[in-house]
Design an enzyme around this catalytic site. Structure first.
Site, PDB file in Angstrom:
ATOM      1  N   TYR A  56      -8.447  14.631  -9.022  1.00 45.94           N
ATOM      2  CA  TYR A  56      -7.449  13.960  -9.854  1.00 45.94           C
ATOM      3  C   TYR A  56      -6.537  14.970 -10.544  1.00 45.94           C
ATOM      4  CZ  TYR A  56      -5.648  10.899 -13.575  1.00 45.94           C
ATOM      5  OH  TYR A  56      -4.842  10.188 -14.440  1.00 45.94           O
ATOM      6  N   ASN A  93       3.828   4.578 -10.585  1.00 48.46           N
ATOM      7  CA  ASN A  93       2.620   4.474 -11.397  1.00 48.46           C
ATOM      8  C   ASN A  93       1.336   4.359 -10.592  1.00 48.46           C
ATOM      9  OD1 ASN A  93       0.963   3.557 -13.858  1.00 48.46           O
ATOM     10  ND2 ASN A  93       0.902   1.725 -12.573  1.00 48.46           N
ATOM     11  N   ASP A 122       0.876  -1.172   0.000  1.00 45.59           N
ATOM     12  CA  ASP A 122       0.000   0.000   0.000  1.00 45.59           C
ATOM     13  C   ASP A 122       0.914   1.224   0.000  1.00 45.59           C
ATOM     14  OD1 ASP A 122      -1.646   2.165   0.574  1.00 45.59           O
ATOM     15  OD2 ASP A 122      -2.830   1.107   2.072  1.00 45.59           O
ATOM     16  N   VAL A 123       0.962   1.953  -1.114  1.00 48.41           N
ATOM     17  CA  VAL A 123       1.940   3.032  -1.246  1.00 48.41           C
ATOM     18  C   VAL A 123       1.645   4.209  -0.331  1.00 48.41           C
ATOM     19  CG1 VAL A 123       2.550   2.425  -3.622  1.00 48.41           C
ATOM     20  CG2 VAL A 123       0.733   4.121  -3.204  1.00 48.41           C
ATOM     21  N   LYS A 173      -2.306  15.437 -10.411  1.00 46.38           N
ATOM     22  CA  LYS A 173      -1.421  15.261 -11.549  1.00 46.38           C
ATOM     23  C   LYS A 173      -0.613  16.524 -11.843  1.00 46.38           C
ATOM     24  CE  LYS A 173      -2.288  10.990 -12.009  1.00 46.38           C
ATOM     25  NZ  LYS A 173      -1.227  10.010 -11.661  1.00 46.38           N
TER      26      LYS A 173
END
Length: 261
Positions: A164, A96, A69-70, A168
């Site tokens: 989102y 990613n 789990d990042v 980014k």
């Protein structure tokens, strides 16, 4: 708790370059991991679901699967410890792992959904990059390459994608900062921004049936094979240490992005 698994039986400290791929259980991450393996890399596959990682690895002896789990610092540290224990170094990180998060304008998004999107897309990317940089600074030969998966939304957002899109844009800042701070250690960092490659998220957005446009209409948009996105990542990964690819933008031909759509 992060648990590593592998079908490898030898010590594994020789061979091709070593890559860590997060979000390797599906979509772009799966395609990149498989292409790297086919191209002679030894690849550490990270993702939340072990079974999906095992399916990505397809029994390849150069693959190491590490459920991760990042958003959890301990998981990320364990991931890179496993990579170094198995393969002795980290040459490439494909950063990613990510989520699209809630659909909605800024006034419609709950704080909980906002924070969970930030946690995966920004904090997770930072934690993985930090662990990679620490490994790349001390290994011999020193250095390595980080490739951050941004998005076409780092350039131009879709409607109702505030959370989102913010993440980014933040990835672009992270990419530039790592590239600058890594110079003295042989560490380069670049970003790939992908638009409309054929993955499950495109179905969620309705790209194949009618994606929401800025004027309120819906339009079927073209996509391109995820294998082509993976080839672009491989191109970046394969660059020599003397070259740094700062950014790559790859989109489906004819998608509504350039000009007026």
């Amino acid at each position: 708790m992060t648990v590593e698994s592998s079908t490898v039986t030898d010590s594994g400290n020789d061979g091709g370059k070593v890559a860590v791929v997060t979000g390797a259980g599906s979509g772009i991450g799966r395609a990149v991991a498989r292409l790297l393996l086919d191209s002679g890399y030894r690849v550490v596959l990270a993702g939340r679901r072990e079974q999906e990682l095992v399916e990505t690895a397809e029994g390849n002896s150069a693959a190491l699967t590490v459920p991760t789990d990042v958003t959890m610092p301990a998981d990320v540290e364990a991931l890179f410890a496993a990579a170094i224990r198995r393969f002795a170094r980290v040459d490439v990180l494909f950063n990613n792992a990510g989520t699209f998060g809630p659909m909605g304008s800024v006034d419609e998004i709950s704080v909980a959904d906002w924070e969970s999107t930030m946690a995966v897309n920004i904090t997770g990317s930072m934690l993985c990059a930090a662990a990679a940089v620490r490994a790349m600074k001390v290994q011999q030969p020193q250095g390595g390459r980080i490739i951050n998966n941004g998005s076409i939304s780092a350039h131009s957002p879709r409607p109702r994608s505030a959370a989102y899109t913010v993440t980014k844009h933040a990835i672009t800042g992270l990419t530039k900062s790592i590239e600058l701070d890594g110079r003295g250690f042989g560490i380069t960092c670049g970003q790939i921004d992908i638009g409309n490659t054929a993955t499950d998220i495109m179905s969620t957005l309705g790209v194949g049936t009618g994606a929401l446009q800025a004027d309120g209409s819906r339009r079927v948009e073209p996509t391109f094979p995820v294998a082509e996105a993976a080839r672009a990542v491989l191109l970046m990964a394969d660059m020599p240490p003397s070259a740094s690819v700062g950014s790559v933008l790859i989109t489906a031909a004819g998608m509504p992005f350039v000009g007026r759509g």
